[in-house]
Design a protein around this motif. Sequence first.
Motif, short mmCIF file in Angstrom:
data_model
loop_
_atom_site.label_atom_id
_atom_site.label_comp_id
_atom_site.label_asym_id
_atom_site.label_seq_id
_atom_site.Cartn_x
_atom_site.Cartn_y
_atom_site.Cartn_z
N HIS A 1 45.92 35.41 49.55
CA HIS A 1 45.73 36.26 47.73
C HIS A 1 44.55 36.64 47.02
N PRO A 2 45.26 37.41 46.45
CA PRO A 2 43.75 37.89 45.29
C PRO A 2 42.62 37.00 45.05
N LEU A 3 43.04 35.67 44.34
CA LEU A 3 42.93 35.07 43.49
C LEU A 3 41.69 34.32 44.81
N LEU A 4 42.23 33.79 45.69
CA LEU A 4 41.05 33.62 46.96
C LEU A 4 40.61 34.18 46.86
N LEU A 5 40.53 35.35 47.14
CA LEU A 5 39.09 36.26 47.51
C LEU A 5 38.34 36.74 46.57
N GLU A 6 39.29 36.73 45.67
CA GLU A 6 38.28 37.23 44.48
C GLU A 6 36.61 36.75 44.15
N LEU B 1 42.10 44.58 43.53
CA LEU B 1 42.15 44.91 41.53
C LEU B 1 41.66 44.31 41.32
N PRO B 2 40.71 42.96 41.31
CA PRO B 2 39.76 42.45 40.55
C PRO B 2 38.37 42.44 40.89
N PHE B 3 37.92 43.30 41.78
CA PHE B 3 36.59 43.65 42.22
C PHE B 3 36.84 45.00 41.71
N ASP C 1 40.65 50.51 33.28
CA ASP C 1 42.00 50.08 33.41
C ASP C 1 41.80 50.10 34.61
N VAL C 2 42.52 49.47 35.74
CA VAL C 2 42.87 49.87 37.12
C VAL C 2 44.71 49.12 37.30
N GLU D 1 54.25 40.19 43.63
CA GLU D 1 53.13 38.72 44.05
C GLU D 1 51.58 39.18 43.32
N ALA D 2 51.09 40.35 43.41
CA ALA D 2 50.41 41.36 42.60
C ALA D 2 50.01 41.26 40.94
N ARG D 3 51.74 40.80 39.99
CA ARG D 3 51.51 40.92 38.94
C ARG D 3 51.91 39.35 38.17
N VAL D 4 52.28 38.96 39.51
CA VAL D 4 52.04 36.97 39.51
C VAL D 4 50.77 36.92 38.85
N ALA D 5 49.74 37.21 40.42
CA ALA D 5 48.75 36.72 40.50
C ALA D 5 47.86 37.19 39.17
N PHE D 6 48.13 38.52 38.48
CA PHE D 6 47.11 39.13 37.20
C PHE D 6 48.21 39.35 36.21
N LYS D 7 48.84 37.98 36.08
CA LYS D 7 49.29 38.24 34.50
C LYS D 7 48.76 37.81 33.64
N ASP D 8 48.06 37.19 33.61
CA ASP D 8 47.23 37.43 32.42
C ASP D 8 45.48 38.18 32.17
N ARG D 9 45.68 38.73 32.93
CA ARG D 9 44.50 39.58 32.96
C ARG D 9 44.72 41.09 32.23
#
Length: 122
Positions: free
Chosen positions: A20-25, A60-62, A69-70, A82-90
């Motif tokens: 999960h991207p937010l766990l690895l951020e 993506l967060p890195f 813009d990424v 799943e990526a859209r959900v994880a980064f919906k507010d970014r």
Amino acid sequence: MKSFEQMILEKGKKYQRRFHPLLLENNTFLESKYKAIFNNLGLNDYSYILDVGCGTGIHLPFLKKYGRDVFGVDTSFILAHEARVAFKDRHGIKILVGQAEKLPFNREIFDLIFVNDSFIHF
């Protein structure tokens, strides 16, 4: 017998739990890896970056730390969702479903195209 879509969904959920991207951020190893890459490339805060085969958006967060813009693109609707959900507010992170060979972008828009572990799918 499971359908192809069911198998993809199960694999996607297992992958998502593991990477999960937010766990690895806040991973210091990955952070130092990206810092070295971007320092060597000399990219600045005004760069446009494309992550081909972004999956759930692990990188993506890195990448966002070094680009204005990424964009992430993946052929899997499930992983892109799943990526859209994880980064919906970014702000500045956009995820698309599509093929790398048929991207809906102008050819010269990106300063960097990032590809990690997805060449096997071409």
